[in-house]
Design a protein around this motif. Structure first.
Motif, short mmCIF file in Angstrom:
data_model
loop_
_atom_site.label_atom_id
_atom_site.label_comp_id
_atom_site.label_asym_id
_atom_site.label_seq_id
_atom_site.Cartn_x
_atom_site.Cartn_y
_atom_site.Cartn_z
N LEU A 1 0.83 -1.20 0.00
CA LEU A 1 0.00 0.00 0.00
C LEU A 1 0.87 1.25 0.00
O LEU A 1 0.60 2.22 -0.73
N THR A 2 1.94 1.23 0.79
CA THR A 2 2.86 2.37 0.84
C THR A 2 3.53 2.59 -0.51
O THR A 2 3.65 3.72 -1.00
N ILE A 3 3.98 1.49 -1.14
CA ILE A 3 4.64 1.58 -2.46
C ILE A 3 3.69 2.14 -3.50
O ILE A 3 4.08 2.97 -4.35
N MET A 4 2.40 1.73 -3.43
CA MET A 4 1.46 2.13 -4.47
C MET A 4 0.97 3.57 -4.33
O MET A 4 0.40 4.13 -5.27
N VAL A 5 1.16 4.20 -3.16
CA VAL A 5 0.75 5.60 -3.05
C VAL A 5 1.91 6.55 -3.38
O VAL A 5 1.71 7.76 -3.45
N ILE A 6 3.12 6.00 -3.59
CA ILE A 6 4.26 6.85 -3.92
C ILE A 6 4.01 7.66 -5.20
O ILE A 6 4.31 8.88 -5.23
N PRO A 7 3.46 7.04 -6.30
CA PRO A 7 3.21 7.86 -7.51
C PRO A 7 2.33 9.08 -7.26
O PRO A 7 2.49 10.12 -7.91
N HIS B 1 -2.07 9.60 4.43
CA HIS B 1 -2.96 9.75 3.27
C HIS B 1 -3.65 8.44 2.92
O HIS B 1 -4.82 8.45 2.50
N THR B 2 -2.92 7.34 3.09
CA THR B 2 -3.52 6.04 2.79
C THR B 2 -4.68 5.76 3.73
O THR B 2 -5.75 5.30 3.31
N MET B 3 -4.49 6.06 5.00
CA MET B 3 -5.56 5.85 5.97
C MET B 3 -6.76 6.74 5.66
O MET B 3 -7.90 6.31 5.77
N ARG B 4 -6.49 7.95 5.22
CA ARG B 4 -7.60 8.86 4.86
C ARG B 4 -8.36 8.31 3.66
O ARG B 4 -9.58 8.41 3.59
N SER B 5 -7.63 7.73 2.73
CA SER B 5 -8.29 7.13 1.56
C SER B 5 -9.14 5.94 1.98
O SER B 5 -10.25 5.73 1.48
N MET B 6 -8.59 5.14 2.90
CA MET B 6 -9.35 3.98 3.38
C MET B 6 -10.66 4.41 4.02
O MET B 6 -11.67 3.71 3.95
N LEU B 7 -10.62 5.56 4.67
CA LEU B 7 -11.82 6.08 5.32
C LEU B 7 -12.69 6.89 4.35
O LEU B 7 -13.63 7.56 4.76
N LEU B 8 -12.32 6.83 3.05
CA LEU B 8 -13.05 7.53 1.98
C LEU B 8 -13.13 9.03 2.22
O LEU B 8 -14.14 9.68 1.95
N ASN B 9 -12.05 9.61 2.74
CA ASN B 9 -11.96 11.05 2.91
C ASN B 9 -11.69 11.68 1.54
O ASN B 9 -10.69 11.39 0.89
N ASN B 10 -12.57 12.57 1.05
CA ASN B 10 -12.46 13.11 -0.31
C ASN B 10 -11.25 13.99 -0.52
O ASN B 10 -10.92 14.36 -1.64
N PHE C 1 -6.36 -3.61 -1.32
CA PHE C 1 -5.49 -3.34 -0.17
C PHE C 1 -6.20 -2.49 0.88
O PHE C 1 -5.96 -2.65 2.08
N TYR C 2 -7.09 -1.57 0.43
CA TYR C 2 -7.85 -0.76 1.39
C TYR C 2 -8.70 -1.65 2.30
O TYR C 2 -8.84 -1.40 3.50
#
Length: 650
Positions: free
Chosen positions: A40-46, A63-72, A98-99
């Motif tokens: 998940l960390t590698i895939m958010v690098i781009p 940011h990944t956690m915010r995405s998991m929580l569907l934060n816009n 992964f989310y």
């Protein structure tokens, strides 16, 4: 982005390889949990590269956690889905996977950190549905036994109880599919719909007794365990449990480790094979737990003939103290042998000098020192010493070893000495090279749990014959027929006190008595043809009848020596009364005396020839016992071997 997918794919291959190599539920959870978060960390690098944002690991995770929580504010997947980039759909789908996985495996990973508590939960879940085997301690003996029982009972639940300081090989535990957690045996709770067995095998014997006594109140209140196996030394523990009435709820089985080791040696290498001119010259080096038990067992098993002369040399740093200890418990133990106790340090020059002064060259040497390395060095020394002075005798050296790796090293040493050190023309040297190992725990427990249960089943059946044929006064054909019809459990249940009855020495000396009339007894996987068995059986019965007087005298000599080593002393004829010729609490027995058995029989209200007739009836049942054993053994263990006897070459 493509590079991220490649890296995640390579990591996936690595994870698969790891999981194939290590098949463990907890390991799987931890590896996949780490893999999900790293990927998940590698895939958010781009995402950070595109926006030229300063990159820190904690920011990526945030940011990944915010995405998991569907934060816009940072919906990374949507960002890539709306742009014309390679593999955008695959990238988006994988991110969403992964989310979903990340929080699940975060929870599972956290739970797996409390493995010992998880094991308890698993045990609580399965205890009502599976038979269980519980070990009170994790040590090399319980590990050996656990492996053997896992092979024999693949569906049982195996549990090891331990403390936090125990050094546990979790690889072996996982291989056995066993559970490990802290606690005491008596604190476990069970549903009694399934069979339960507890093995109390601590190296500290007192712990075994304490745990065993703590189980008893549970058994009285409720059927807490079906079977309890307890390691002990001496007679005190057995007496403590003898008067506790839980027989219908708790079966107590006694494991005498030293006896197991000694029986292995004397069955594998019988003393009668070491006879030289009707004389046995024995040497025991080391009088620890094994050596002390061996000394007592050798004394009564050395009665291989009526006119046999026995010389024993017992060597230990504290040999005289051991002598006094044995005499304290068995004052008549040494009556039938010529025995010398030598207080010697086997690493000193005095040991060499003492050996030179011995009157007899030993033909049977046993080394059972506390330290294995010292035992091996002593074996090498004695082998070289007697290679120089031995006559035509064969000197066999037996070394107590408790693990197979040390045994392999010793065998390699023997082969090296054979090929390099000795003159191939020196026949005396070749003879004294004969040494064997004994005492390996794994092999002893194999015998104990039933892979090689010859002695145990012979005890059961001998006791059954005694009860049906002699005690209940049936004719032998009816007795054998009734025993054949008995269940395995009923036969085993007739044998609670085998070690204090005549059945024990009778079975131990079965091969010795057969040898005395010219027969060899072996345990084989197959039986000869029916015609050959019938012919041998007829010849054996004829030889028993023609040697009945000698065999009866030998049987009495063996039995008397056994009782003396068990601590029994004579009960005077004047102290006997009707039906009273043995007093177990004071360990007195009238038949240890050499007075006329006919006079004794009359004093205790028996027919004149009661004792001699009973002894001869027992001896005449030897062929029946062998036939019965071969007929019933498969009921006790499908892998057990048959008894095969044959006339020895003259």
């Amino acid at each position: 982005m493509v590079l991220s997918l490649v890296i995640v794919g390579l990591l996936f291959i690595l994870v698969v390889i790891l999981l194939i190599r290590e098949k463990s539920f907890l390991f799987t959870i931890r590896v996949i949990g780490v893999y999900v978060w790293v990927s998940l960390t590698i895939m958010v690098i781009p995402y950070f590269i595109v926006f030229e944002t300063s990159f820190y690991l904690f920011e990526a995770v945030l940011h990944t956690m915010r995405s998991m929580l569907l934060n816009n504010d940072s919906t990374i997947a949507n960002y890539f889905a709306n742009r014309d980039v390679p593999y955008a759909l695959s990238y988006t789908v994988l991110l969403y996977i992964f989310y979903v996985l990340a929080p699940i495996f975060t929870l599972l990973f956290s739970i797996s950190l409390f493995e010992k508590y998880l094991n308890k939960v698993i045990y609580w879940l399965f205890r009502s549905f599976k038979d269980s085997i519980v070990f009170s301690e994790y040590n090399h003996k319980t590990l050996y036994l656990g492996e053997l029982l896992r092979d024999k009972y693949p569906h049982k639940l195996i549990v090891y109880l331990t403390d936090e300081s125990s050094d546990i090989d979790y690889g072996l535990i996982k291989k056995m599919k066993a559970l490990v957690f802290d606690g005491k045996v008596h604190t476990l709770k069970h549903s009694m719909r399934k069979n339960r067995s507890a093995y109390l095998l601590s190296d500290n014997e007192l712990n075994n007794i304490k745990d065993g006594m703590a189980i008893v109140p549970k058994a009285k209140k409720k059927s807490f365990y079906h079977d309890m196996y307890l390691v002990y030394r001496g007679e005190a523990p057995k007496l403590m449990f003898k008067f506790i009435d839980v027989k219908d709820k708790l079966n107590v089985h006694w494991i005498e480790e030293e006896r197991m080791v000694v029986e292995e040696l004397l069955l594998k290498s019988p003393l009668y094979n070491a006879l030289n001119n009707n004389t046995l010259n024995l040497m025991i080096v080391g009088l620890g737990n094994i050596g002390e038990e061996l000394l007592k067992r050798v004394i009564y098993q050395s009665n291989v003939g009526l006119d046999t002369t026995v010389h024993i040399t017992a060597i230990d740093l504290y040999a005289t103290k051991v002598k006094q200890k044995i005499l304290h418990g068995a004052p008549l133990a040494f009556e039938s042998v010529d025995i010398e106790f030598l207080d010697l340090d086997v690493t000193s020059y005095s040991f060499d000098e003492a050996l030179k002064k011995l009157k007899h060259i030993p033909t049977y040497i046993v080394i059972a020192l506390t330290q294995q390395q010292m035992s091996i060095e002593t074996a090498i020394f004695l082998r070289r010493f007697y290679a120089k002075i031995a006559d035509d005798s064969t000197v066999k050296i037996h070394v107590a070893i408790d693990d197979t790796k040390t045994e392999d090293l010793l065998n390699n040493l023997k082969e090296a000495d054979n090929s390099e050190e000795l003159d191939p023309n020196n026949k005396v040297a070749e003879r004294v090279l004969e040494f064997e190992t004994f005492g390996i725990y794994k092999e002893n427990y194999k015998r104990y749990i039933g892979e090689e249960i010859h002695n145990k089943v012979l005890c059961y059946l001998t006791n059954a014959i005694y009860n049906e044929y002699i005690k209940n006064d049936k004719d032998v054909e009816t007795a054998i027929k009734d025993i054949k019809a008995m269940s395995k459990d009923k036969i085993a249940g007739m044998s609670n006190d085998l070690d204090i009855k005549k059945t024990r020495p009778f079975v131990i000396h079965l091969a010795t008595k057969l040898n005395a009339i010219g027969y060899e007894m072996k345990f084989n996987k197959t039986l000869p043809e029916a015609g050959e068995i019938a012919s041998t059986d007829k010849q054996l019965r004829d030889d028993i009848e023609s040697n009945l007087k000698m065999l009866t005298a030998l049987d009495g000599k063996l039995w008397q020596a056994f009782k003396k080593c068990e601590g029994y002393t004579p009960l005077d004829l004047e102290e006997t009364a009707p039906n009273k010729y043995e007093i177990p609490i004071t360990k007195e027995h009238a038949r240890i005396n050499l007075f006329d058995t006919q006079e004794l029989a009359e004093r205790v209200g028996k027919p004149k020839n009661f004792f001699i007739d009973r002894d001869q009836k027992s001896i005449r049942t030897i062929p029946d016992l062998i036939q019965l054993y071969n007929d019933k053994i498969k009921e006790f263990d499908k892998n057990a071997k048959y008894i095969v006897i044959a006339k020895k070459d003259k």
